[in-house]
Design an enzyme around this catalytic site. Structure first.
Site: not given
Ligand code: PA5
Length: 433
Positions: A285, A420, A306
């Site tokens: 990310e 989303k 494996h």
């Molecule tokens: O790293 C990030 O920002 C995301 O993975 C969030 O943690 C994830 O989308 C969950 O978001 P939130 O903590 O606002 O529910």
């Protein structure tokens, strides 16, 4: 200090390549610490490691003790950065089967809200039947759909079991200090709550109550975790290639520039699977944007030799590997002799399983390097609570440096919004004015 060994990548890059990228890593580190790089407002994680407990950390410990004493089960609700870190730490330190035989005093810990599977939710309801339980709900934004749906259902279950007042005493919220629906609900209902600092993004939040509260409920010494992170913070501030975080960030980028767009991140510990998942989110990310990024693939060896082993050995030569090693555990398993020896294992009689594991590790590194897969090894030393804190900090720092060298903002995730948007449109979600 975690040792990063790059002796198995010299066929792919030269000392000259490494020296040529040194200035870029230096600049990346300066940008990170000076706050002159992209996403500078989200560097709060740099200051999370602590030697002494703050009031907030003491409160985390006290709440964890309460949950341990009044609950057979603790359900941790969250997704992404609000889920992977605590699960990674708990499973790495206590194993993937840690819940077996646990209950009041040392509760089982289940995770919910990290998907939309009804089967998973139904299974959880079955596991909660007849059990005393508490809920830790984690969401930085306080509005994420998956945890919100799970929380709504589990909260109703909790209220039906205990009544509203006791249910409210069994809900713990971890969210933004001011904004979001979860903060508003916590205030209205009087839930005990903790803060995710606005300056710390989800995937960098494991050393906030997001990771620390579930860890403490699992019986992990969170002060040792934080102290390990401080040791990491001090050790990895070095501005040279003696800093293993520099080396890791530099080599990843050099590999990428030479066409190796996939990184396999492997360990020989089954408890490492979720830690691999945390690493995958952190790097995936943080780096995967602007048409760039190394595709991160966690692997558990020898099991995945494996399954993925064939592809790693002889598939497209577009990958490199990072292998983590920990010191052997104190309690060893010795291979016994057998009179019949039908399985032909008597040549290993008297050897430990760990010895075989070490040979498997060495043999795998050699085979993959021979097959054209450069291998970085990370020797992490003793696996304990302290080490996990150091490892979290080390990888977060390496990731931020690596992303800056790659030329992307490590701290945003604009791409996550696309699914989303479509989902909300299909669901007919009303606009909030
Ligand atoms: O790293 C990030 O920002 C995301 O993975 C969030 O943690 C994830 O989308 C969950 O978001 P939130 O903590 O606002 O529910």
């Amino acid at each position: 200090m975690i040792q990063v060994d790059i002796s198995n990548i010299w066929g792919e890059l030269s000392l000259r390549d490494l020296l040529a990228i040194e200035k870029e890593v230096f600049d990346a580190h300066a940008a990170l610490t000076d706050g002159t790089g992209a996403g500078a407002d989200f560097r709060g994680w740099l200051n999370l490691p602590l030697r002494e407990p703050t009031q907030e950390i003491t409160r985390v410990q006290n709440v964890a003790e309460k949950i341990r004493s009044d609950s057979d089960v603790c359900v941790v609700i969250g997704i992404g950065g609000s889920y992977l870190g605590p699960r990674a730490a708990i499973e790495l330190l206590q194993g993937p089967n840690r819940n077996m035989g646990k209950g009041r005093g040392d509760p089982q810990i289940f995770f919910a809200g990290n998907g939309l599977s009804t089967r998973h939710y139904n299974e959880l309801l079955g596991l909660l039947e007849g059990k005393d339980f508490s809920l830790i709900v984690i969401s930085k934004s306080g509005t994420t759909t998956e945890p919100a749906i799970a929380f709504r259902g589990l909260r109703w279950l909790l209220e039906r079991k205990y009544g509203t007042d006791e249910a409210n005493r069994r809900i713990y919220a971890i969210t933004d200090p001011v904004s979001g629906a979860l903060r508003q609900m916590a205030q209205q209902q009087g839930w005990e709550s903790f803060v995710i600092p606005p300056s710390t993004g989800g995937r960098f939040s494991v050393l906030t109550p997001v990771g620390l509260l579930p860890m403490a409920v699992a019986g992990i010494d969170i002060l040792a975790v934080l102290n390990g992170a401080v040791d990491g913070k001090e050790a990895y501030d070095l501005r040279s290639f003696e800093n293993p975080a520099w080396l890791y960030a530099a080599v990843r980028n050099l590999m990428y520039r030479s066409g190796k767009a996939i990184e396999v991140f492997a360990s020989f510990e089954p408890g490492f699977k979720m830690f691999g998942g945390w690493w995958q989110q952190l790097f995936g990310e943080s780096e995967g944007k602007d048409g760039k990024g190394i595709f991160p693939v966690p692997a558990e060896l020898t099991a995945d030799l494996h399954s993925l082993g064939q592809l790693i050995q002889q598939g497209q030569r577009n990958l490199f590997e990072t292998m983590l090693r920990f010191d052997p555990p104190e309690k060893q398993m010795t291979i016994l002799g057998d009179v019949q020896n039908l399985d032909g294992l008597n040549y290993l009689e008297g050897k430990t399983m760990d010895f075989v594991d070490e040979m498997a590790f060495q043999g795998t590194v050699e085979a993959h390097v021979d097959g054209g897969v450069p291998v970085i090894t990370m020797d992490c030393g003793q696996l304990d609570d302290r080490k996990v804190g150091e490892l979290f900090y080390f990888l977060e720092l390496s990731c931020a440096l690596s992303a800056y060298v790659l030329g992307v903002n490590p701290f945003n995730q604009p791409g996550v919004e696309f699914y989303k948007r479509n989902m909300f449109q299909l669901l007919g979600k009303p606009e909030i004015s």
